[in-house]
Every structure is written in C-alpha cells, then in structure tokens.
Design an enzyme around this catalytic site. Structure first.
Site, short mmCIF file in Angstrom:
data_model
loop_
_atom_site.label_atom_id
_atom_site.label_comp_id
_atom_site.label_asym_id
_atom_site.label_seq_id
_atom_site.Cartn_x
_atom_site.Cartn_y
_atom_site.Cartn_z
N LYS A 1 -10.93 -0.50 -5.39
CA LYS A 1 -12.18 -0.25 -4.63
C LYS A 1 -13.11 0.67 -5.43
O LYS A 1 -13.57 1.71 -4.95
CB LYS A 1 -11.91 0.32 -3.26
CG LYS A 1 -11.17 -0.64 -2.34
CD LYS A 1 -11.85 -0.84 -1.02
CE LYS A 1 -11.11 -1.86 -0.18
NZ LYS A 1 -9.67 -1.56 0.00
N LEU A 2 -13.38 0.24 -6.66
CA LEU A 2 -14.20 1.06 -7.57
C LEU A 2 -15.63 1.18 -7.06
O LEU A 2 -16.20 0.22 -6.54
CB LEU A 2 -14.21 0.40 -8.95
CG LEU A 2 -12.84 0.30 -9.64
CD1 LEU A 2 -12.90 -0.68 -10.79
CD2 LEU A 2 -12.40 1.67 -10.11
N ASP B 1 0.79 -1.23 0.00
CA ASP B 1 0.00 0.00 0.00
C ASP B 1 0.83 1.29 0.00
O ASP B 1 0.41 2.28 -0.60
CB ASP B 1 -0.94 0.02 1.22
CG ASP B 1 -2.11 -0.94 1.06
OD1 ASP B 1 -2.76 -0.90 0.00
OD2 ASP B 1 -2.36 -1.75 1.97
N GLY C 1 -5.88 -6.86 13.63
CA GLY C 1 -6.24 -7.65 14.80
C GLY C 1 -6.58 -9.12 14.60
O GLY C 1 -6.57 -9.88 15.55
N GLY D 1 -3.40 -9.47 11.29
CA GLY D 1 -2.20 -8.78 11.77
C GLY D 1 -2.53 -7.39 12.28
O GLY D 1 -3.11 -7.24 13.36
N ALA D 2 -2.20 -6.34 11.51
CA ALA D 2 -2.32 -4.96 11.99
C ALA D 2 -3.75 -4.63 12.44
O ALA D 2 -3.96 -3.83 13.35
CB ALA D 2 -1.88 -3.99 10.90
N ILE E 1 -20.15 4.62 -11.99
CA ILE E 1 -20.89 4.04 -13.10
C ILE E 1 -19.95 3.16 -13.91
O ILE E 1 -18.72 3.33 -13.87
CB ILE E 1 -21.53 5.14 -13.99
CG1 ILE E 1 -20.45 6.08 -14.55
CG2 ILE E 1 -22.59 5.91 -13.23
CD1 ILE E 1 -20.97 7.02 -15.62
O1 C5P Z 1 -1.87 -3.63 6.54
P1 C5P Z 1 -3.11 -4.46 6.58
O2 C5P Z 1 -2.87 -5.93 6.72
O3 C5P Z 1 -4.15 -3.95 7.56
O4 C5P Z 1 -3.73 -4.25 5.11
C1 C5P Z 1 -5.01 -4.70 4.78
C2 C5P Z 1 -5.24 -4.46 3.32
O5 C5P Z 1 -6.52 -4.96 2.95
C3 C5P Z 1 -5.23 -2.99 2.91
O6 C5P Z 1 -4.68 -2.96 1.60
C4 C5P Z 1 -6.69 -2.60 2.86
O7 C5P Z 1 -6.97 -1.63 1.90
C5 C5P Z 1 -7.32 -3.91 2.43
N1 C5P Z 1 -8.72 -4.11 2.73
C6 C5P Z 1 -9.22 -4.12 4.01
N2 C5P Z 1 -10.57 -4.35 4.19
C7 C5P Z 1 -11.36 -4.58 3.16
C8 C5P Z 1 -10.85 -4.57 1.87
C9 C5P Z 1 -9.50 -4.36 1.69
O8 C5P Z 1 -8.47 -3.95 4.99
N3 C5P Z 1 -12.64 -4.89 3.31
#
Ligand code: C5P
Length: 218
Positions: free
Chosen positions: A60-61, A8, A174, A171-172, A64
């Site tokens: 994440k479109l 990201d 939770g 992970g980040a 239209i």
């Molecule tokens: O760093 P982390 O593991 O939290 O990254 C999660 C990834 O998943 C990010 O790229 C975030 O945009 C994506 N994502 C999300 N939840 C969603 C769809 C995508 O966290 N529902």
C-alpha cells in the site's frame, strides 16, 4: 474461480497453510504486518512452499517514486506484483514505480478504492480522480472493494476489460463469495475467513464452491 488468500498476521506460521492451499488457490497476498513482523526473507520461505500462482506484496505504497522504489526493491524479488495507492498520482510517483516494476518484469496493482466503511469519507469522493490516474497509467491491476460491488461495476464500465480487478472484503468484512466476481472483478481476496479457520483448506474449498454457485445466478 479466482481466489487469492491474504496472509497478514505477523505472529502466525503460514508455511503449512500455504502448502495446504497451494493447489486450490490462485495466489497469496502478503500484508505489511506479516512482512514487517517476519521480515522479507519470510516471503521467500513461504514462496518456496508454493511456487505457483500470483504472489503479491501488499505494501500500500503512497510516497514519492524514489522512496516507493526503495521500499519495493526490498521485497520485489520474492513476489510477482506490488500494491500502491492511486492518489499519489503519476508524475514523480506511480509513473516511476511502474517503470521500475516493468524493468523487472513485475506487475503494478493500484488501489482504486477500499473495502472498509470509512472509504466513503474520502476514497469514494476521490474515485473519479483516481480512475483518471489509473486510466492514464494503465497498471496491470487495480484493487476495488467486494463490500461495495456497485463500485466494481462502475470501475469495470469505465476502464474496460484490459485491467485486472482484485477485490478484498469477502468474509470477515461482510461480502459474500462471488459477489465481486459477479460485479466484474477477476479475483477475490480472502483473508481471515480462510486463515482463521480450523481447516483452511476446507474453508478455501467452501469459498470456491460458494463463488461457483453465486456465479451461476449472476
Ligand atoms: O481478513 P480479510 O479478508 O478482511 O482481509 C482483507 C485483506 O485485503 C487485508 O489484507 C487487507 O489489507 C486487504 N485490503 C482490503 N481493502 C483494500 C485493499 C486491501 O481489505 N481496499
């Protein structure tokens, strides 16, 4: 085990990380900050470092069909799949996008729900309607949150085995590695736990190990 790594950050050089992880992960998800910050050609450069696995543009479109196709066409040659939101509906939107991606041999992934706490405010309430869209549209894959495995289980029950479920939030945010797969997901998407590690390869191997152990107990 099934692991996709989320890339990201727009200000990171991911080339060597991609090469390091290439033989042990199942793909990479390229986020909007990365694509906007580095440009879509960067996707091609990254892919040249690991031409295997599933490469996903997480655009994440939500627009239209005409505009979603224009946006997609900027990056689609460098990836295998593109992510769009489900709430825009099929007619004049996701239906057109799916047809466009099909014509190019690419996959559509639709967000069914999200992994952050605020998903409870709107997304969870809209889930039955979004699942109606997904059931009719039949995209290749959907995104559902590892942070709330019960949502994954209910989606799997509702949609059956034909759809591929990709699950971020490990992970980040939770969720424990393996929890989403136990609940019915096919892939776990992991970003910062791996990309922010001093040793991304060791971190990815630890996630795979934890997934394996968790699966033995589910
Ligand atoms: O760093 P982390 O593991 O939290 O990254 C999660 C990834 O998943 C990010 O790229 C975030 O945009 C994506 N994502 C999300 N939840 C969603 C769809 C995508 O966290 N529902």
């Amino acid at each position: 085990m099934s692991l996709i790594v989320a890339l990201d950050s727009p200000d990171r050089e991911f080339g060597s990380l991609v090469e390091d992880l290439c033989d042990i992960v199942d793909g990479f998800k390229l986020g909007l900050p990365l694509l906007m910050g580095r440009g879509v050609d960067y996707a091609a450069r990254l892919r040249s470092r690991c031409n295997r696995g599933l490469w996903i543009a997480d655009l994440k479109l939500a627009d239209i069909g005409h505009v979603m196709k224009l946006t997609t066409s900027l990056v689609v040659e460098h990836v295998d799949a593109v992510i769009a939101h489900g709430f825009v509906g099929i007619q004049g939107a996701l239906g057109e996008l799916k047809e466009f991606l099909n014509s190019l041999g690419k996959k559509l992934v639709v967000v069914a729900s999200m992994s952050h706490p605020g998903a409870r405010e709107v997304y969870d309430k809209a889930l039955p309607l979004i699942l109606n869209v997904i059931g009719e549209l039949e995209p290749w894959g959907i995104v559902a949150p590892a942070t709330r495995p019960q949502v994954i289980t209910s989606i799997r029950e509702r949609l059956g085995d034909s759809v591929t479920i990709l699950s971020p939030g490990v992970g980040a945010q939770g969720a424990e590695p393996g929890a989403a797969i136990c609940a019915g997901a096919d892939y776990e998407i992991v970003g910062r736990l791996i990309t922010s590690s001093n040793d991304p390869r060791a971190a990815a191997l630890a996630v795979k190990d934890a997934q394996k152990q968790r699966l033995q107990a589910c």
